[in-house]
Scaffold this motif. Structure first.
Motif, PDB file in Angstrom:
ATOM      1  N   SER A 110       0.880  -1.218  -0.022  1.00  0.00           N
ATOM      2  CA  SER A 110      -0.048  -0.084   0.028  1.00  0.00           C
ATOM      3  C   SER A 110       1.033   1.119  -0.052  1.00  0.00           C
ATOM      4  CB  SER A 110      -0.834  -0.041   1.084  1.00  0.00           C
ATOM      5  OG  SER A 110      -0.227  -0.118   2.218  1.00  0.00           O
ATOM      6  N   SER A 111       2.146   1.210   0.440  1.00  0.00           N
ATOM      7  CA  SER A 111       3.084   2.368   0.557  1.00  0.00           C
ATOM      8  C   SER A 111       3.723   2.579  -0.475  1.00  0.00           C
ATOM      9  CB  SER A 111       3.788   2.350   1.827  1.00  0.00           C
ATOM     10  OG  SER A 111       4.867   1.110   1.485  1.00  0.00           O
ATOM     11  N   TRP A 112       3.743   1.412  -1.756  1.00  0.00           N
ATOM     12  CA  TRP A 112       4.358   1.854  -2.780  1.00  0.00           C
ATOM     13  C   TRP A 112       3.778   2.576  -3.878  1.00  0.00           C
ATOM     14  CZ3 TRP A 112       7.760  -3.022  -4.584  1.00  0.00           C
ATOM     15  CH2 TRP A 112       8.741  -3.254  -3.649  1.00  0.00           C
ATOM     16  N   ILE A 113       4.350   3.438  -4.693  1.00  0.00           N
ATOM     17  CA  ILE A 113       3.825   4.405  -5.644  1.00  0.00           C
ATOM     18  C   ILE A 113       3.847   3.877  -7.159  1.00  0.00           C
ATOM     19  CG2 ILE A 113       3.973   6.637  -6.430  1.00  0.00           C
ATOM     20  CD1 ILE A 113       5.670   7.325  -4.048  1.00  0.00           C
ATOM     21  N   LYS A 114       2.594   4.077  -7.761  1.00  0.00           N
ATOM     22  CA  LYS A 114       2.272   3.791  -9.096  1.00  0.00           C
ATOM     23  C   LYS A 114       2.772   4.688 -10.104  1.00  0.00           C
ATOM     24  CE  LYS A 114      -1.405   2.651 -12.607  1.00  0.00           C
ATOM     25  NZ  LYS A 114      -3.021   2.524 -12.766  1.00  0.00           N
ATOM     26  N   VAL A 115       3.904   4.359 -10.876  1.00  0.00           N
ATOM     27  CA  VAL A 115       4.425   5.243 -11.853  1.00  0.00           C
ATOM     28  C   VAL A 115       4.237   4.590 -13.314  1.00  0.00           C
ATOM     29  CG1 VAL A 115       6.106   5.856 -10.257  1.00  0.00           C
ATOM     30  CG2 VAL A 115       6.770   3.895 -11.773  1.00  0.00           C
ATOM     31  N   GLU A 116       4.641   5.448 -14.246  1.00  0.00           N
ATOM     32  CA  GLU A 116       4.308   5.328 -15.768  1.00  0.00           C
ATOM     33  C   GLU A 116       5.739   4.948 -16.134  1.00  0.00           C
ATOM     34  OE1 GLU A 116       1.456   5.024 -17.164  1.00  0.00           O
ATOM     35  OE2 GLU A 116       0.383   5.789 -15.426  1.00  0.00           O
ATOM     36  N   LYS A 117       5.786   4.036 -16.877  1.00  0.00           N
ATOM     37  CA  LYS A 117       6.875   3.346 -17.683  1.00  0.00           C
ATOM     38  C   LYS A 117       6.836   2.893 -19.036  1.00  0.00           C
ATOM     39  CE  LYS A 117      11.224   1.053 -16.924  1.00  0.00           C
ATOM     40  NZ  LYS A 117      12.194   0.104 -16.120  1.00  0.00           N
ATOM     41  N   ALA A 118       7.380   3.168 -20.053  1.00  0.00           N
ATOM     42  CA  ALA A 118       7.295   2.513 -21.566  1.00  0.00           C
ATOM     43  C   ALA A 118       7.362   1.321 -21.295  1.00  0.00           C
ATOM     44  CB  ALA A 118       7.985   3.336 -22.384  1.00  0.00           C
ATOM     45  N   GLY A 119       6.229   0.396 -21.981  1.00  0.00           N
ATOM     46  CA  GLY A 119       6.643  -0.934 -22.201  1.00  0.00           C
ATOM     47  C   GLY A 119       5.985  -1.586 -21.121  1.00  0.00           C
ATOM     48  N   ALA A 120       5.730  -1.067 -19.861  1.00  0.00           N
ATOM     49  CA  ALA A 120       4.829  -1.881 -18.536  1.00  0.00           C
ATOM     50  C   ALA A 120       3.479  -1.447 -18.786  1.00  0.00           C
ATOM     51  CB  ALA A 120       5.622  -1.485 -17.425  1.00  0.00           C
ATOM     52  N   THR A 121       2.502  -2.485 -18.476  1.00  0.00           N
ATOM     53  CA  THR A 121       1.256  -2.242 -18.167  1.00  0.00           C
ATOM     54  C   THR A 121       0.876  -1.567 -16.843  1.00  0.00           C
ATOM     55  OG1 THR A 121       0.657  -4.251 -19.662  1.00  0.00           O
ATOM     56  CG2 THR A 121      -1.036  -3.403 -18.308  1.00  0.00           C
ATOM     57  N   VAL A 122       1.483  -1.796 -16.019  1.00  0.00           N
ATOM     58  CA  VAL A 122       1.624  -1.089 -14.622  1.00  0.00           C
ATOM     59  C   VAL A 122       2.845  -1.422 -13.773  1.00  0.00           C
ATOM     60  CG1 VAL A 122       0.593  -3.061 -13.268  1.00  0.00           C
ATOM     61  CG2 VAL A 122       0.003  -0.726 -12.588  1.00  0.00           C
ATOM     62  N   LEU A 123       3.272  -0.353 -13.127  1.00  0.00           N
ATOM     63  CA  LEU A 123       4.729  -0.551 -12.399  1.00  0.00           C
ATOM     64  C   LEU A 123       4.465   0.243 -10.932  1.00  0.00           C
ATOM     65  CD1 LEU A 123       7.571  -1.363 -12.207  1.00  0.00           C
ATOM     66  CD2 LEU A 123       8.082   1.010 -13.529  1.00  0.00           C
ATOM     67  N   PHE A 124       4.945  -0.476  -9.948  1.00  0.00           N
ATOM     68  CA  PHE A 124       4.969  -0.007  -8.828  1.00  0.00           C
ATOM     69  C   PHE A 124       6.039   0.341  -7.996  1.00  0.00           C
ATOM     70  CE2 PHE A 124       0.628  -1.946  -9.247  1.00  0.00           C
ATOM     71  CZ  PHE A 124      -0.224  -0.845  -8.782  1.00  0.00           C
ATOM     72  N   GLU A 125       6.576   1.218  -7.460  1.00  0.00           N
ATOM     73  CA  GLU A 125       7.964   1.517  -7.015  1.00  0.00           C
ATOM     74  C   GLU A 125       8.006   1.653  -5.325  1.00  0.00           C
ATOM     75  OE1 GLU A 125       9.641   4.466  -8.967  1.00  0.00           O
ATOM     76  OE2 GLU A 125      10.437   3.535 -10.584  1.00  0.00           O
ATOM     77  N   LYS A 130      13.486   3.241  -5.205  1.00  0.00           N
ATOM     78  CA  LYS A 130      12.924   3.247  -6.428  1.00  0.00           C
ATOM     79  C   LYS A 130      13.445   1.701  -7.260  1.00  0.00           C
ATOM     80  CE  LYS A 130      11.986   7.703  -7.373  1.00  0.00           C
ATOM     81  NZ  LYS A 130      12.022   8.959  -8.154  1.00  0.00           N
ATOM     82  N   SER A 131      14.433   1.232  -6.948  1.00  0.00           N
ATOM     83  CA  SER A 131      15.117   0.003  -7.468  1.00  0.00           C
ATOM     84  C   SER A 131      14.308  -1.081  -7.054  1.00  0.00           C
ATOM     85  CB  SER A 131      16.414  -0.231  -7.374  1.00  0.00           C
ATOM     86  OG  SER A 131      16.779  -0.368  -5.886  1.00  0.00           O
ATOM     87  N   ASN A 132      13.560  -0.971  -6.023  1.00  0.00           N
ATOM     88  CA  ASN A 132      12.409  -2.140  -5.544  1.00  0.00           C
ATOM     89  C   ASN A 132      11.359  -2.006  -6.432  1.00  0.00           C
ATOM     90  OD1 ASN A 132      14.613  -3.193  -3.824  1.00  0.00           O
ATOM     91  ND2 ASN A 132      13.934  -2.103  -2.051  1.00  0.00           N
ATOM     92  N   ASN A 133      10.936  -2.908  -7.059  1.00  0.00           N
ATOM     93  CA  ASN A 133       9.676  -2.369  -8.019  1.00  0.00           C
ATOM     94  C   ASN A 133       8.784  -3.711  -8.237  1.00  0.00           C
ATOM     95  OD1 ASN A 133      10.735  -3.223 -10.604  1.00  0.00           O
ATOM     96  ND2 ASN A 133      12.152  -1.556 -10.154  1.00  0.00           N
ATOM     97  N   ILE A 134       7.624  -3.372  -8.571  1.00  0.00           N
ATOM     98  CA  ILE A 134       6.827  -4.509  -8.912  1.00  0.00           C
ATOM     99  C   ILE A 134       6.166  -4.190 -10.444  1.00  0.00           C
ATOM    100  CG2 ILE A 134       4.465  -5.992  -8.679  1.00  0.00           C
ATOM    101  CD1 ILE A 134       5.093  -5.161  -5.620  1.00  0.00           C
ATOM    102  N   GLY A 135       6.323  -4.852 -11.516  1.00  0.00           N
ATOM    103  CA  GLY A 135       5.820  -4.452 -12.872  1.00  0.00           C
ATOM    104  C   GLY A 135       4.934  -5.614 -13.486  1.00  0.00           C
ATOM    105  N   VAL A 136       4.080  -5.287 -14.431  1.00  0.00           N
ATOM    106  CA  VAL A 136       3.248  -6.285 -15.098  1.00  0.00           C
ATOM    107  C   VAL A 136       3.120  -5.967 -16.352  1.00  0.00           C
ATOM    108  CG1 VAL A 136       0.941  -7.399 -15.336  1.00  0.00           C
ATOM    109  CG2 VAL A 136       1.757  -6.908 -12.727  1.00  0.00           C
ATOM    110  N   VAL A 137       3.444  -6.879 -17.570  1.00  0.00           N
ATOM    111  CA  VAL A 137       3.469  -6.806 -18.697  1.00  0.00           C
ATOM    112  C   VAL A 137       2.454  -7.444 -19.443  1.00  0.00           C
ATOM    113  CG1 VAL A 137       4.800  -6.733 -20.736  1.00  0.00           C
ATOM    114  CG2 VAL A 137       5.756  -5.933 -18.882  1.00  0.00           C
ATOM    115  N   VAL A 138       1.543  -7.008 -20.161  1.00  0.00           N
ATOM    116  CA  VAL A 138       0.609  -7.715 -20.988  1.00  0.00           C
ATOM    117  C   VAL A 138       0.742  -7.786 -22.405  1.00  0.00           C
ATOM    118  CG1 VAL A 138      -1.889  -8.140 -21.194  1.00  0.00           C
ATOM    119  CG2 VAL A 138      -1.182  -7.415 -19.166  1.00  0.00           C
TER     120      VAL A 138
END
Length: 252
Positions: A110-125, A130-138
């Motif tokens: 809940s404390s991680w921030i949603k950010v925009e990144k080219a190629g990622a459907t969604v990304l949280f940092e 910031k090097s710790n992140n969760i990303g989903v690609v579809v």
């Protein structure tokens, strides 16, 4: 955690026998002088080798040692409970994130921030790193399931090959791979590997993939795992919980 059972054993039984013998009172003819009062000779013999004074004095010492041990165990338990509460407070609080348009869901901190990144459907940092992140690609695909593409090991090898082709990668190694069932018996592959790169140093990566509705879904969880900032067990358990939560949902 091992439990210590402490019991206080009774002192060894011992039997003492004291024999008191009145030897004799002899009377002789009246002496010419005043007779002396009769003397009683007492003989004491102990039939047991135990010394009652020694055994009695040991009992308080034994009890004291037991009480000290109980106090130590109580102190250890109290410290453990306090430490467990402290660790629980450091765990990431998770919340459900669902993308109904793309048709997937997972847990995120809940404390991680949603950010925009080219190629990622969604990304949280991670807000702190910031090097710790969760990303989903579809992406669209021609296959209907991951089984048509290959086994979990085959897909894991492909992931590592893709990591090694990056210019920033110094080393990449597979740690584990597995398969589980998702929504409506969906075939889900899970992977764990480590990557050492010029961007962010040594990282631990958890990935999951599945195919649904002619789409390939890929989850990537990256977390620092270097000597200066190792991945602790509590954070690892949280990341694994996120990994296992990745699944498909019916699109609306």
């Amino acid at each position: 955690m091992a439990l210590c059972w402490i019991s206080i054993a009774p002192s060894n039984h011992y039997h003492n026998s004291i024999i008191i013998q009145n030897l004799s009172l002899t009377h002789s003819s009246p002496p010419p002088h005043k007779p002396k009062p009769p003397q009683i000779t007492t003989s004491v013999s102990t039939l047991s080798s135990s010394n009652p004074i020694t055994e009695s004095s040991r009992f308080p010492v034994v009890v004291s040692k037991r009480l000290v041990n109980l106090a130590i165990v109580g102190d250890v338990l109290s410290r453990f409970l306090f430490f467990s509460k402290a660790l629980a407070s450091q765990l990431l609080e998770l919340q459900q994130y669902t993308d109904p348009k793309e048709g997937f869901t997972l847990l995120i901190p809940s404390s991680w921030i949603k950010v925009e990144k080219a190629g990622a459907t969604v990304l949280f940092e991670d807000s702190e790193k910031k090097s710790n992140n969760i990303g989903v690609v579809v992406n669209p695909t021609r296959i209907s399931s991951l089984g048509e593409y290959g086994t979990p090991q085959f897909v894991a090898d492909k992931l590592i090959q893709a990591e090694r082709r990056k210019e920033s990668t110094k080393e990449a190694e597979v740690i584990a791979f597995s398969e589980r069932s998702g929504h409506r018996d969906l075939q889900v592959y899970e992977f764990e590997y480590k990557v050492d790169s010029t961007r962010g140093g040594l990282k631990r990566v958890f990935s999951a993939a599945f195919v649904a509705s002619k789409k390939l879904y890929l989850l990537n969880i990256a977390h620092s795992d270097g000597l200066d900032d190792p991945l602790d067990m509590e954070r690892r358990m949280t990341l694994e919980q996120i990994l296992h939560s990745f699944d498909a949902v019916s699109a609306t």
